[in-house]
Design a protein around this motif. Structure first.
Motif, PDB file in Angstrom:
ATOM      1  N   SER A 185      49.159  24.129  83.149  1.00  0.00           N
ATOM      2  CA  SER A 185      50.065  22.995  83.340  1.00  0.00           C
ATOM      3  C   SER A 185      50.739  23.086  84.712  1.00  0.00           C
ATOM      4  O   SER A 185      50.927  22.093  85.396  1.00  0.00           O
ATOM      5  CB  SER A 185      51.102  22.932  82.229  1.00  0.00           C
ATOM      6  N   ARG A 186      51.068  24.316  85.120  1.00  0.00           N
ATOM      7  CA  ARG A 186      51.670  24.527  86.444  1.00  0.00           C
ATOM      8  C   ARG A 186      50.695  24.075  87.535  1.00  0.00           C
ATOM      9  O   ARG A 186      51.068  23.391  88.475  1.00  0.00           O
ATOM     10  CB  ARG A 186      52.006  26.025  86.595  1.00  0.00           C
ATOM     11  N   TYR A 202      54.595  21.884  75.415  1.00  0.00           N
ATOM     12  CA  TYR A 202      55.192  21.496  76.692  1.00  0.00           C
ATOM     13  C   TYR A 202      54.107  21.391  77.767  1.00  0.00           C
ATOM     14  O   TYR A 202      54.077  20.427  78.545  1.00  0.00           O
ATOM     15  CB  TYR A 202      56.266  22.512  77.096  1.00  0.00           C
ATOM     16  N   SER A 203      53.212  22.370  77.804  1.00  0.00           N
ATOM     17  CA  SER A 203      52.158  22.364  78.824  1.00  0.00           C
ATOM     18  C   SER A 203      51.290  21.117  78.686  1.00  0.00           C
ATOM     19  O   SER A 203      50.958  20.458  79.675  1.00  0.00           O
ATOM     20  CB  SER A 203      51.266  23.589  78.685  1.00  0.00           C
ATOM     21  N   SER A 260      47.996  28.174  78.910  1.00  0.00           N
ATOM     22  CA  SER A 260      48.439  26.772  78.930  1.00  0.00           C
ATOM     23  C   SER A 260      49.505  26.574  79.987  1.00  0.00           C
ATOM     24  O   SER A 260      49.473  25.593  80.740  1.00  0.00           O
ATOM     25  CB  SER A 260      49.027  26.356  77.586  1.00  0.00           C
ATOM     26  N   LEU A 261      50.464  27.503  80.012  1.00  0.00           N
ATOM     27  CA  LEU A 261      51.543  27.367  80.990  1.00  0.00           C
ATOM     28  C   LEU A 261      50.987  27.383  82.406  1.00  0.00           C
ATOM     29  O   LEU A 261      51.394  26.607  83.267  1.00  0.00           O
ATOM     30  CB  LEU A 261      52.575  28.474  80.804  1.00  0.00           C
ATOM     31  N   ASN A 262      50.018  28.277  82.637  1.00  0.00           N
ATOM     32  CA  ASN A 262      49.428  28.363  83.971  1.00  0.00           C
ATOM     33  C   ASN A 262      48.671  27.091  84.332  1.00  0.00           C
ATOM     34  O   ASN A 262      48.793  26.585  85.444  1.00  0.00           O
ATOM     35  CB  ASN A 262      48.495  29.564  84.060  1.00  0.00           C
ATOM     36  N   ALA A 300      55.935  26.147  74.013  1.00  0.00           N
ATOM     37  CA  ALA A 300      55.377  26.274  75.361  1.00  0.00           C
ATOM     38  C   ALA A 300      54.020  25.584  75.458  1.00  0.00           C
ATOM     39  O   ALA A 300      53.723  24.920  76.455  1.00  0.00           O
ATOM     40  CB  ALA A 300      55.250  27.751  75.733  1.00  0.00           C
ATOM     41  N   THR A 324      49.150  30.666  75.075  1.00  0.00           N
ATOM     42  CA  THR A 324      50.432  30.237  75.632  1.00  0.00           C
ATOM     43  C   THR A 324      50.470  30.476  77.130  1.00  0.00           C
ATOM     44  O   THR A 324      50.808  29.579  77.915  1.00  0.00           O
ATOM     45  CB  THR A 324      51.588  31.014  74.970  1.00  0.00           C
TER      46      THR A 324
END
Lengths: 281, 292
Positions: free
Chosen positions: B276-277, B181-182, B272-274, B178, B269
């Motif tokens: 990247s979004r 990916y971000s 990072s996801l946030n 994840a 994690t």
């Protein structure tokens, strides 16, 4: 008459050379940045080898690994990158194979230009363009890392041998890649062959590690193969890892390999042309 | 089913089913060129074997990477196995898509992706599956199992199986994927502003290069700022280190910083996801199509 044709010929070579040079210098900013970034993996190598040497010598600064001190090891990686800048020929074999496959080789048959000479000049120009742009980043990195070259500049004899081995490395790399590409006359698609070659080259040229780390019998085998001249040999010369009495013998062996490959490429090309049936448009 | 229900359903497409369809299509495509598929699988495994070869040679000369770090030969091979597992998951699911994402921006093809009644980031991120890259996953698992078997049977301080690892290892592998990916989405999204970002892809390669080694090696001198940046700012160092360490090193004793680091990984994690979004949506808003 002869003199005229010779000047014509030189003018023709000069033109080929200049076109290739201009082509390469078109995107110099991106190019210089890319070169600088290519040194980033050196940073991880520095830390990795520092950790390895720490374990080997229990922290003492005199620790040796196959005759290399930590400084030697880092210097080796920097020098082998320099050597690779001469000997690597990205895309050469696949370009030739593609030209054979798509029938572009026809233009060398109908025009009074030799395919091998044309390719060699093109590559030489690309390399020179590369060095004009890459000298600055290379110089910067070597300046920053000057501390790793513990014994300073080597003797002038070694320097001459080093420069010579780099130039020979360029020619050797060119003719090796060329031969792989010319096999395309028989197989059309050489990507699998090229892959095997790249794999061997990457591992056995000393690009990943100094070949002195290998144990017998591997060391002797690799010593007899031509791959070591692409990265290991110039770096080892510079660091004084080649015994003085062997130095010129080994440079001579490299020249012999080169002559052999030039001969092979000529044979492959002339035999190949006989088989060639000009597929494609 | 009432029309109302149908309408509600069509607003929320079944993401699982759509993904399965993408995966199936990619597999069908891959199977059309079987020899090519085989060559791709074999060649990526060859690179992996060569990499193991390099460290095999290094470990002929030393017993561990760094003093008292616990990264002996087979522990380090567990680490490498983890690296290959995470990288192959990235290459299988996300790499081909993010390469295409930049192309979509440059050519204006993104218009079509935005018109589809499905989340654009989902569509962009998962449209293609590169099945041949899974060969490295198998290789990574094999390397890991062989190394663990060696660690289990060694005379001193053998490795013991801990039931908790069955949950923790996959969890942290997922976290690692994840985070990477971000990072990849963020880099790809910058092509909206830059037009083209070939150098940024090299940048991706060079940044992730830092994650391939045990983080202890950076813990000295001018490595400390790197350690800090690549742990807390761009958290690539925790990607492989945390799961590999959980698996390869004995659960007790643990250094005092290890559990907090594992906790931090979860936090990293999610953030990072946030991020990247957020970057992705910002990029979409700045997108002004191309060509016609």
């Amino acid at each position: 008459m002869f003199a005229l044709s010779l000047t014509n010929r030189v003018a023709c070579w000069w033109m080929i050379f200049r076109i290739a040079l201009e082509e390469r210098l078109a995107y110099r900013g991106d190019f210089a940045l890319g070169t600088l970034m290519r040194f980033l993996p050196i940073i991880t190598q520095v830390f990795l080898w520092t950790a390895v040497f720490e374990a080997v010598g229990s922290g003492s600064s005199t620790a040796r690994l196959a005759g290399y001190s930590l400084d030697d090891m880092i210097a080796y990686y920097l020098l082998s990158m320099l050597a690779r800048a001469f000997s690597s020929m990205p895309g050469l074999a696949s370009t030739i194979a593609k030209q054979i496959r798509e029938g572009e080789v026809k233009k060398y048959i109908v025009q009074p230009i030799d395919l091998i000479g044309f390719m060699l000049l093109g590559r030489a120009a690309h390399k020179i363009a590369y060095y004009t742009v890459a000298t600055l980043p290379f110089a910067l990195v070597f300046y920053l890392c000057r501390g790793y070259f513990a014994s300073g500049w080597p003797s002038s004899e070694i320097l001459i041998a080093f420069v010579l081995s780099c130039v020979l490395g360029f020619l050797l790399g060119f003719f090796m890649d060329l031969c792989i590409g010319l096999v395309g006359f028989w197989f059309l698609e050489v990507s699998s062959l090229l892959f095997i070659y790249m794999l061997l080259n990457f591992f056995l040229s000393g690009h990943m590690f100094p070949l002195d780390l290998l144990s017998e019998p591997w060391k002797t085998i690799v010593d007899w193969l031509p791959f070591k001249y692409m990265a290991y040999f110039p770096a080892a010369i510079f660091l004084g890892k080649i015994p003085a009495e062997q130095l010129w013998w080994q440079v001579g062996t490299e020249a012999l390999w080169l002559l052999g490959l030039i001969g092979l490429s000529r044979v492959l090309y002339s035999r190949g042309l006989k088989r060639y049936s000009g597929y494609g448009g | 089913m009432t029309p109302c229900e149908t309408k509600a359903k069509s607003k929320h497409p079944s993401y699982g089913k759509v993904f399965l369809m993408f995966a199936r299509n990619s597999l069908v495509r891959d199977m059309m060129f079987r020899a090519n598929f085989l060559i791709e699988s074999v060649s990526s495994v060859c690179w992996a074997i060569m990499n193991v070869g390099l460290y095999w040679i290094i470990f002929e000369h030393t017993t561990s990477i760094g003093r008292d770090t616990g990264w002996g030969k087979y522990e380090f091979f567990v680490f490498m196995g983890t690296t290959w597992i995470i990288n192959s998951l990235m290459q299988t699911f996300f790499m081909p898509n993010s390469e295409e994402f930049s192309e979509l921006i440059r050519t204006g093809g993104l218009d079509f992706a935005m018109l589809k009644p499905i989340d654009t980031q989902f569509l962009i991120s998962l449209r293609k599956v590169s099945w041949s890259s899974l060969s490295n996953l198998l290789f990574g698992i094999l390397l890991m199992v062989i190394s663990l078997a060696h660690l289990m049977t060694r005379a001193e301080n053998p490795w013991h199986f801990q039931p908790s690892i069955v949950v923790l290892y996959p969890l942290y592998i997922a976290c690692g994927v994840a985070i990477l990916y971000s990072l990849m989405i963020c880099l790809a999204a910058t092509s909206v502003w830059l037009g083209r970002n070939q150098t940024l892809y090299d940048f991706w390669f060079y940044i992730t290069n830092f994650s391939r080694y045990p983080m202890e090696i950076y813990a000295r001198g001018w490595g400390l700022p790197l350690l800090f940046v690549f742990t807390f700012v761009i958290p690539v160092l925790v990607v492989v280190n945390v799961p590999a360490r959980l698996l390869a090193q004995p659960l007790t004793p643990r250094a005092s910083w290890e559990w907090p680091l594992a906790g931090f990984t979860l936090l990293a994690t999610v953030s990072s996801l946030n991020v990247s979004r957020w970057v992705f949506q910002k990029a979409l808003r700045s997108y002004r199509s191309a060509s016609s």
